[in-house]
Design an enzyme around this catalytic site. Structure first.
Site, PDB file in Angstrom:
ATOM      1  N   ARG A  47      -1.512  -5.988  -8.608  1.00 33.12           N
ATOM      2  CA  ARG A  47      -0.279  -7.082  -8.403  1.00 33.12           C
ATOM      3  C   ARG A  47      -0.432  -7.870  -9.529  1.00 33.12           C
ATOM      4  O   ARG A  47       0.218  -7.610 -10.583  1.00 33.12           O
ATOM      5  CB  ARG A  47      -0.475  -7.458  -7.157  1.00 33.12           C
ATOM      6  CG  ARG A  47      -0.300  -6.669  -5.867  1.00 33.12           C
ATOM      7  CD  ARG A  47      -0.889  -7.353  -4.637  1.00 33.12           C
ATOM      8  NE  ARG A  47      -2.201  -7.482  -4.748  1.00 33.12           N
ATOM      9  CZ  ARG A  47      -2.958  -7.900  -3.666  1.00 33.12           C
ATOM     10  NH1 ARG A  47      -2.477  -8.152  -2.312  1.00 33.12           N
ATOM     11  NH2 ARG A  47      -4.300  -8.059  -3.862  1.00 33.12           N
TER      12      ARG A  47
ATOM     13  N   LYS B 271     -18.074  -6.735   7.112  1.00 32.76           N
ATOM     14  CA  LYS B 271     -16.672  -7.579   7.382  1.00 32.76           C
ATOM     15  C   LYS B 271     -16.058  -6.765   8.324  1.00 32.76           C
ATOM     16  O   LYS B 271     -15.512  -5.728   7.997  1.00 32.76           O
ATOM     17  CB  LYS B 271     -15.997  -7.070   5.795  1.00 32.76           C
ATOM     18  CG  LYS B 271     -15.070  -8.229   5.801  1.00 32.76           C
ATOM     19  CD  LYS B 271     -14.324  -8.456   4.233  1.00 32.76           C
ATOM     20  CE  LYS B 271     -13.090  -8.416   4.179  1.00 32.76           C
ATOM     21  NZ  LYS B 271     -12.378  -7.865   2.941  1.00 32.76           N
TER      22      LYS B 271
ATOM     23  N   HIS C 298       0.759  -1.202   0.040  1.00 36.82           N
ATOM     24  CA  HIS C 298      -0.032   0.065   0.247  1.00 36.82           C
ATOM     25  C   HIS C 298       0.966   1.153   0.090  1.00 36.82           C
ATOM     26  O   HIS C 298       0.493   2.290  -0.695  1.00 36.82           O
ATOM     27  CB  HIS C 298      -0.815  -0.077   1.129  1.00 36.82           C
ATOM     28  CG  HIS C 298      -1.918  -1.039   1.333  1.00 36.82           C
ATOM     29  ND1 HIS C 298      -2.057  -1.903   2.579  1.00 36.82           N
ATOM     30  CD2 HIS C 298      -2.769  -1.436   0.645  1.00 36.82           C
ATOM     31  CE1 HIS C 298      -2.938  -2.824   2.219  1.00 36.82           C
ATOM     32  NE2 HIS C 298      -3.386  -2.337   1.047  1.00 36.82           N
TER      33      HIS C 298
ATOM     34  N   SER D 262      -2.525  -7.764   2.669  1.00 35.87           N
ATOM     35  CA  SER D 262      -2.956  -7.545   4.329  1.00 35.87           C
ATOM     36  C   SER D 262      -2.958  -9.154   4.809  1.00 35.87           C
ATOM     37  O   SER D 262      -2.763  -9.479   6.029  1.00 35.87           O
ATOM     38  CB  SER D 262      -3.934  -6.557   4.289  1.00 35.87           C
ATOM     39  OG  SER D 262      -3.895  -5.585   4.011  1.00 35.87           O
TER      40      SER D 262
HETATM   41  O1  PNS Z   1      -8.642  -3.005   0.244  1.00 28.13           O
HETATM   42  P1  PNS Z   1      -9.673  -3.768  -0.697  1.00 28.13           P
HETATM   43  O2  PNS Z   1     -10.451  -4.522   0.575  1.00 28.13           O
HETATM   44  O3  PNS Z   1      -9.198  -4.342  -1.876  1.00 28.13           O
HETATM   45  O4  PNS Z   1     -10.646  -2.486  -1.093  1.00 28.13           O
HETATM   46  C1  PNS Z   1     -11.795  -2.761  -1.756  1.00 28.13           C
HETATM   47  C2  PNS Z   1     -12.668  -1.395  -1.784  1.00 28.13           C
HETATM   48  C3  PNS Z   1     -13.070  -0.864  -0.300  1.00 28.13           C
HETATM   49  C4  PNS Z   1     -11.855  -0.451  -2.727  1.00 28.13           C
HETATM   50  C5  PNS Z   1     -13.948  -1.815  -2.501  1.00 28.13           C
HETATM   51  O5  PNS Z   1     -14.741  -2.817  -1.775  1.00 28.13           O
HETATM   52  C6  PNS Z   1     -14.977  -0.596  -2.187  1.00 28.13           C
HETATM   53  O6  PNS Z   1     -15.079   0.389  -2.707  1.00 28.13           O
HETATM   54  N1  PNS Z   1     -16.217  -0.772  -1.376  1.00 28.13           N
HETATM   55  C7  PNS Z   1     -17.244   0.276  -1.186  1.00 28.13           C
HETATM   56  C8  PNS Z   1     -18.613  -0.063  -1.894  1.00 28.13           C
HETATM   57  C9  PNS Z   1     -18.682  -0.074  -3.218  1.00 28.13           C
HETATM   58  O7  PNS Z   1     -18.450   1.106  -3.615  1.00 28.13           O
HETATM   59  N2  PNS Z   1     -18.841  -0.786  -4.180  1.00 28.13           N
HETATM   60  C10 PNS Z   1     -19.143  -0.809  -5.327  1.00 28.13           C
HETATM   61  C11 PNS Z   1     -17.882  -1.252  -6.388  1.00 28.13           C
HETATM   62  S1  PNS Z   1     -18.197  -2.860  -6.918  1.00 28.13           S
END
Ligand code: PNS
Length: 164
Positions: free
Chosen positions: A92, A43, A19, A130
């Site tokens: 990645r 979660k 990150h 993570s």
């Molecule tokens: O670190 P991560 O878990 O890969 O991040 C994922 C994240 C937080 C970027 C994604 O889950 C997100 O934006 N969630 C908010 C809900 C949302 O907007 N969902 C629509 C996109 S499918």
């Protein structure tokens, strides 16, 4: 104005050197970077949101144009609320692509004014996540190569139950 700001969203459970690689590089490209931690009631994660924010703030303290925030609900709603137009995500391996592609498409469908930019993670971070950090730390393995030094003890203590 809003084009000067990019948002780097994620779970950051916890923040890793992977990150930090993306944050540091984004901070060279944009006048302002907002690292936005998702509060996801569905979660819980291993670290409380408070802890994740604290660790990120420590890890980003030396980066003047980076600030740490949190959001719940949809990312596009957060983007509209803050007026930011650019989402940054790290890629990645190929395995990231499908999920990222879907998220970017869905977000674009909902908010055509918001652009998602992808940065390839540096090769030395390509295998990092993570969940790998959590797994190793839980079994008392050495995670010093994987997380910023300033949060090393926080991560170890939380995951080994020394300091909940
Ligand atoms: O670190 P991560 O878990 O890969 O991040 C994922 C994240 C937080 C970027 C994604 O889950 C997100 O934006 N969630 C908010 C809900 C949302 O907007 N969902 C629509 C996109 S499918």
């Amino acid at each position: 104005m809003s084009h000067n700001v990019c948002v780097y969203p994620g779970s950051f459970d916890p923040v890793t050197k992977g990150h930090m690689d993306i944050i540091t590089r984004a901070a060279k490209l944009f006048p302002e970077v907002v690292v936005a931690v998702l509060i996801n009631p569905a979660k819980a994660g291993s670290f409380t949101v408070e802890k994740r924010l604290n660790m990120l703030r420590k890890a980003c303290a030396h980066l003047e144009n980076v600030r740490v925030d949190h959001f719940d609900g949809l990312l596009v709603d957060y983007m509209h609320k803050t007026g930011a137009k650019v989402v940054v995500r790290g890629l990645r391996a190929v395995s990231d692509f499908e999920n990222e592609f879907q998220m970017a498409q869905v977000n674009h469908q909902m908010a055509p004014d918001v652009e998602t930019l992808f940065m390839m993670t540096s090769p030395e971070c390509a295998y990092l996540s993570s969940s790998v950090v959590r797994e190793i730390a839980r079994f008392d393995g050495d995670i010093s190569d994987f997380v910023p030094p300033c949060i090393l003890e926080d991560v170890k203590n939380t995951l080994t139950g020394n300091n909940q």
